[in-house]
Design a protein around this motif. Structure first.
Motif, PDB file in Angstrom:
ATOM      1  N   MET A 131       0.838  -1.136   0.010  1.00  0.00           N
ATOM      2  CA  MET A 131       0.049  -0.141   0.069  1.00  0.00           C
ATOM      3  C   MET A 131       0.874   1.091  -0.136  1.00  0.00           C
ATOM      4  O   MET A 131       1.946   1.202   0.620  1.00  0.00           O
ATOM      5  CB  MET A 131      -0.899  -0.097   1.153  1.00  0.00           C
ATOM      6  N   VAL A 132       0.503   2.173  -0.761  1.00  0.00           N
ATOM      7  CA  VAL A 132       1.535   3.141  -0.888  1.00  0.00           C
ATOM      8  C   VAL A 132       0.798   4.532  -0.965  1.00  0.00           C
ATOM      9  O   VAL A 132      -0.265   4.536  -1.182  1.00  0.00           O
ATOM     10  CB  VAL A 132       2.175   3.197  -2.343  1.00  0.00           C
ATOM     11  N   ALA A 133       1.613   5.616  -0.299  1.00  0.00           N
ATOM     12  CA  ALA A 133       1.040   6.967  -0.489  1.00  0.00           C
ATOM     13  C   ALA A 133       0.941   7.599  -1.866  1.00  0.00           C
ATOM     14  O   ALA A 133       1.506   7.324  -2.799  1.00  0.00           O
ATOM     15  CB  ALA A 133       1.860   7.871   0.439  1.00  0.00           C
ATOM     16  N   ASP A 134      -0.148   8.413  -2.086  1.00  0.00           N
ATOM     17  CA  ASP A 134      -0.036   8.931  -3.551  1.00  0.00           C
ATOM     18  C   ASP A 134       1.309   9.518  -4.068  1.00  0.00           C
ATOM     19  O   ASP A 134       1.572   9.567  -5.208  1.00  0.00           O
ATOM     20  CB  ASP A 134      -1.198  10.061  -3.698  1.00  0.00           C
ATOM     21  N   ASP A 135       1.729  10.089  -3.034  1.00  0.00           N
ATOM     22  CA  ASP A 135       2.927  11.055  -3.576  1.00  0.00           C
ATOM     23  C   ASP A 135       4.178  10.302  -3.278  1.00  0.00           C
ATOM     24  O   ASP A 135       5.306  10.963  -3.319  1.00  0.00           O
ATOM     25  CB  ASP A 135       3.008  12.384  -2.679  1.00  0.00           C
ATOM     26  N   LEU A 177       0.659   5.911  -9.930  1.00  0.00           N
ATOM     27  CA  LEU A 177       1.234   5.022 -11.020  1.00  0.00           C
ATOM     28  C   LEU A 177       1.530   3.771 -10.373  1.00  0.00           C
ATOM     29  O   LEU A 177       1.160   2.708 -11.119  1.00  0.00           O
ATOM     30  CB  LEU A 177       2.367   5.709 -11.709  1.00  0.00           C
ATOM     31  N   ALA A 178       2.161   3.511  -9.583  1.00  0.00           N
ATOM     32  CA  ALA A 178       2.612   2.241  -8.992  1.00  0.00           C
ATOM     33  C   ALA A 178       1.365   1.653  -8.544  1.00  0.00           C
ATOM     34  O   ALA A 178       1.486   0.023  -9.009  1.00  0.00           O
ATOM     35  CB  ALA A 178       3.196   2.737  -7.429  1.00  0.00           C
ATOM     36  N   ALA A 179       0.142   2.076  -7.937  1.00  0.00           N
ATOM     37  CA  ALA A 179      -0.936   1.138  -7.938  1.00  0.00           C
ATOM     38  C   ALA A 179      -1.602   0.883  -9.239  1.00  0.00           C
ATOM     39  O   ALA A 179      -2.328  -0.125  -9.435  1.00  0.00           O
ATOM     40  CB  ALA A 179      -2.034   2.003  -7.142  1.00  0.00           C
ATOM     41  N   ARG A 180      -1.509   1.768 -10.256  1.00  0.00           N
ATOM     42  CA  ARG A 180      -2.370   1.599 -11.517  1.00  0.00           C
ATOM     43  C   ARG A 180      -1.806   0.575 -12.324  1.00  0.00           C
ATOM     44  O   ARG A 180      -2.456  -0.351 -12.840  1.00  0.00           O
ATOM     45  CB  ARG A 180      -2.240   2.836 -12.418  1.00  0.00           C
ATOM     46  N   ILE A 181      -0.370   0.339 -12.099  1.00  0.00           N
ATOM     47  CA  ILE A 181       0.418  -0.755 -12.906  1.00  0.00           C
ATOM     48  C   ILE A 181       0.502  -1.857 -12.190  1.00  0.00           C
ATOM     49  O   ILE A 181       1.186  -2.872 -12.831  1.00  0.00           O
ATOM     50  CB  ILE A 181       1.695  -0.307 -13.694  1.00  0.00           C
ATOM     51  N   GLY A 182       0.313  -2.218 -10.830  1.00  0.00           N
ATOM     52  CA  GLY A 182       0.333  -3.569 -10.091  1.00  0.00           C
ATOM     53  C   GLY A 182       1.501  -3.648  -9.092  1.00  0.00           C
ATOM     54  O   GLY A 182       1.549  -4.461  -8.606  1.00  0.00           O
ATOM     55  N   LEU A 185      -1.223  -2.318  -4.555  1.00  0.00           N
ATOM     56  CA  LEU A 185      -2.594  -2.612  -4.500  1.00  0.00           C
ATOM     57  C   LEU A 185      -3.142  -1.406  -4.615  1.00  0.00           C
ATOM     58  O   LEU A 185      -4.297  -1.315  -5.381  1.00  0.00           O
ATOM     59  CB  LEU A 185      -2.940  -3.403  -3.116  1.00  0.00           C
ATOM     60  N   ASP A 186      -3.178  -0.353  -3.797  1.00  0.00           N
ATOM     61  CA  ASP A 186      -3.633   0.809  -3.953  1.00  0.00           C
ATOM     62  C   ASP A 186      -2.879   1.875  -3.296  1.00  0.00           C
ATOM     63  O   ASP A 186      -1.827   1.664  -2.729  1.00  0.00           O
ATOM     64  CB  ASP A 186      -5.040   0.694  -2.835  1.00  0.00           C
ATOM     65  N   SER A 187      -3.100   3.261  -3.804  1.00  0.00           N
ATOM     66  CA  SER A 187      -2.453   4.257  -3.050  1.00  0.00           C
ATOM     67  C   SER A 187      -3.613   5.290  -2.704  1.00  0.00           C
ATOM     68  O   SER A 187      -4.722   5.230  -3.092  1.00  0.00           O
ATOM     69  CB  SER A 187      -1.699   5.085  -4.298  1.00  0.00           C
ATOM     70  N   VAL A 188      -3.101   6.032  -1.555  1.00  0.00           N
ATOM     71  CA  VAL A 188      -4.240   6.844  -0.723  1.00  0.00           C
ATOM     72  C   VAL A 188      -3.309   8.124  -0.443  1.00  0.00           C
ATOM     73  O   VAL A 188      -2.117   8.219  -0.685  1.00  0.00           O
ATOM     74  CB  VAL A 188      -4.599   5.965   0.299  1.00  0.00           C
ATOM     75  N   GLY A 194      -1.615   4.911   6.926  1.00  0.00           N
ATOM     76  CA  GLY A 194      -1.444   4.008   8.066  1.00  0.00           C
ATOM     77  C   GLY A 194      -2.865   3.785   8.612  1.00  0.00           C
ATOM     78  O   GLY A 194      -2.874   2.450   8.886  1.00  0.00           O
ATOM     79  N   ASP A 195      -3.862   4.318   8.479  1.00  0.00           N
ATOM     80  CA  ASP A 195      -5.197   4.057   8.963  1.00  0.00           C
ATOM     81  C   ASP A 195      -5.677   3.071   7.912  1.00  0.00           C
ATOM     82  O   ASP A 195      -6.201   1.824   8.264  1.00  0.00           O
ATOM     83  CB  ASP A 195      -6.180   5.045   8.795  1.00  0.00           C
ATOM     84  N   GLU A 196      -5.321   3.112   6.562  1.00  0.00           N
ATOM     85  CA  GLU A 196      -5.764   2.322   5.506  1.00  0.00           C
ATOM     86  C   GLU A 196      -5.159   0.826   5.691  1.00  0.00           C
ATOM     87  O   GLU A 196      -5.772  -0.025   5.540  1.00  0.00           O
ATOM     88  CB  GLU A 196      -5.463   2.753   4.276  1.00  0.00           C
ATOM     89  N   VAL A 197      -3.849   1.177   6.070  1.00  0.00           N
ATOM     90  CA  VAL A 197      -2.980  -0.215   6.238  1.00  0.00           C
ATOM     91  C   VAL A 197      -3.542  -0.936   7.377  1.00  0.00           C
ATOM     92  O   VAL A 197      -3.705  -2.212   7.312  1.00  0.00           O
ATOM     93  CB  VAL A 197      -1.584   0.082   6.195  1.00  0.00           C
ATOM     94  N   MET A 198      -3.588  -0.350   8.296  1.00  0.00           N
ATOM     95  CA  MET A 198      -4.319  -0.982   9.576  1.00  0.00           C
ATOM     96  C   MET A 198      -5.416  -1.673   9.368  1.00  0.00           C
ATOM     97  O   MET A 198      -6.058  -2.721   9.950  1.00  0.00           O
ATOM     98  CB  MET A 198      -4.294  -0.299  10.897  1.00  0.00           C
TER      99      MET A 198
END
Length: 281
Positions: A131-135, A177-182, A185-188, A194-198
């Motif tokens: 899971m990644v941050a948008d930026d 982009l990392a989320a878009r190409i696989g 899983l997702d970017s937020v 942190g909340d999304e991952v937990m």
């Protein structure tokens, strides 16, 4: 280590337990969590310990400070000082630490913010979900001067064309982009990461451990049938050979002469702003 809110701390790695989730925090913030062999071993050992603990069902790996990890630690003075044979052995041993993460029987989630470069992508790529941050800034710019991407999990996550697009230029990409190409899983938004991952970790932890173990094993076996282990061994050999080429030797000499920061600046400035976003620009 068990418990609902216990924690232990080493020099480079902080380990916490929140109910059924084990949280590992890379703790070298002054270096953007640069990965030394010692830290790689500590991460692998902590992941294995979590996998052996019946009270733990999910592992989360994250970074302290401004980044997940800006890559392997090149500031220790060891780069460029080994023989080809010694270097190949060292690289295989580093790769094996990430395999220990990959083979953890329970799910491992990478929580990526800031820089996730080179060795940081090797670690994240061996986690089950990223899971990644948008930026976030993600990529392997080291291929411009330091050889071959060590573990080659890229092709399994993003496919051969995106793997080539990134590894034949050393360009980086945003979390979006990392989320878009696989790769992820997702970017937020970074503030929500942190909340999304937990939330995801807790949802997984509701599943019985035996089911988590069985399903992960089958999926990982599918990746192994596609040649993962043989590809990693080949990458380590090619990386060791690449370190002996004139461009890599010149870059190592620049590191020793001018310092790592100056060497990286001289290498990357001709590429300009090379971070790709969701529109491929």
């Amino acid at each position: 280590m068990t418990g609902t809110g216990s924690a232990t701390s080493g020099a480079d790695l902080v380990v916490e337990q929140k109910d059924r989730v084990r949280i590992l925090t890379l703790s070298r913030p002054d270096t953007h969590n640069a990965i030394s062999f010692k830290l790689a071993c500590a991460v692998a050992e902590a992941v294995e310990a979590a996998g052996a603990d019946d009270a733990t069902r999910v592992v989360v790996i994250r970074g302290a400070g401004r980044s997940f990890s800006a890559g392997y630690d090149l500031g220790t003075g060891s780069y460029g000082s080994r023989s080809v044979e010694e270097n190949a052995k060292y690289l295989r041993e580093m790769s094996r630490q990430w395999e220990r993460v990959y083979y953890c029987p329970i799910p491992v989630i990478a929580q990526v913010h800031g820089y996730c470069l080179a060795g940081g992508t090797d670690l994240a790529g061996h986690c089950d979900i990223t899971m990644v941050a948008d930026d976030a800034t993600i990529g392997f710019p080291a291929v411009r001067s330091l050889g071959v991407a060590l573990t080659q999990m890229w092709v399994y996550h993003v496919g051969p064309q995106w793997a080539k697009r990134l590894l034949l230029t050393g360009d980086t990409m945003t979390g979006k982009l990392a989320a878009r190409i696989g790769f992820a899983l997702d970017s937020v938004p970074a503030a929500d990461l942190g909340d999304e991952v937990m939330a995801l970790a807790r949802r997984m932890s509701m599943v019985e451990r035996e089911m988590l173990v069985g399903n992960k094993h089958v999926i990982n076996h599918g990746i192994d049938l596609m040649g993962r282990e043989a590809l990693q061994d080949l990458a380590a050999e090619q990386d060791a050979l690449a370190h002996e080429t004139p461009p890599a030797r010149a870059f190592a000499a620049m590191i020793h002469r001018d310092g790592l920061r100056a060497a990286l600046r001289a290498r990357d400035e001709p590429f300009g702003d090379s971070r790709l976003d969701v529109h491929g620009e």
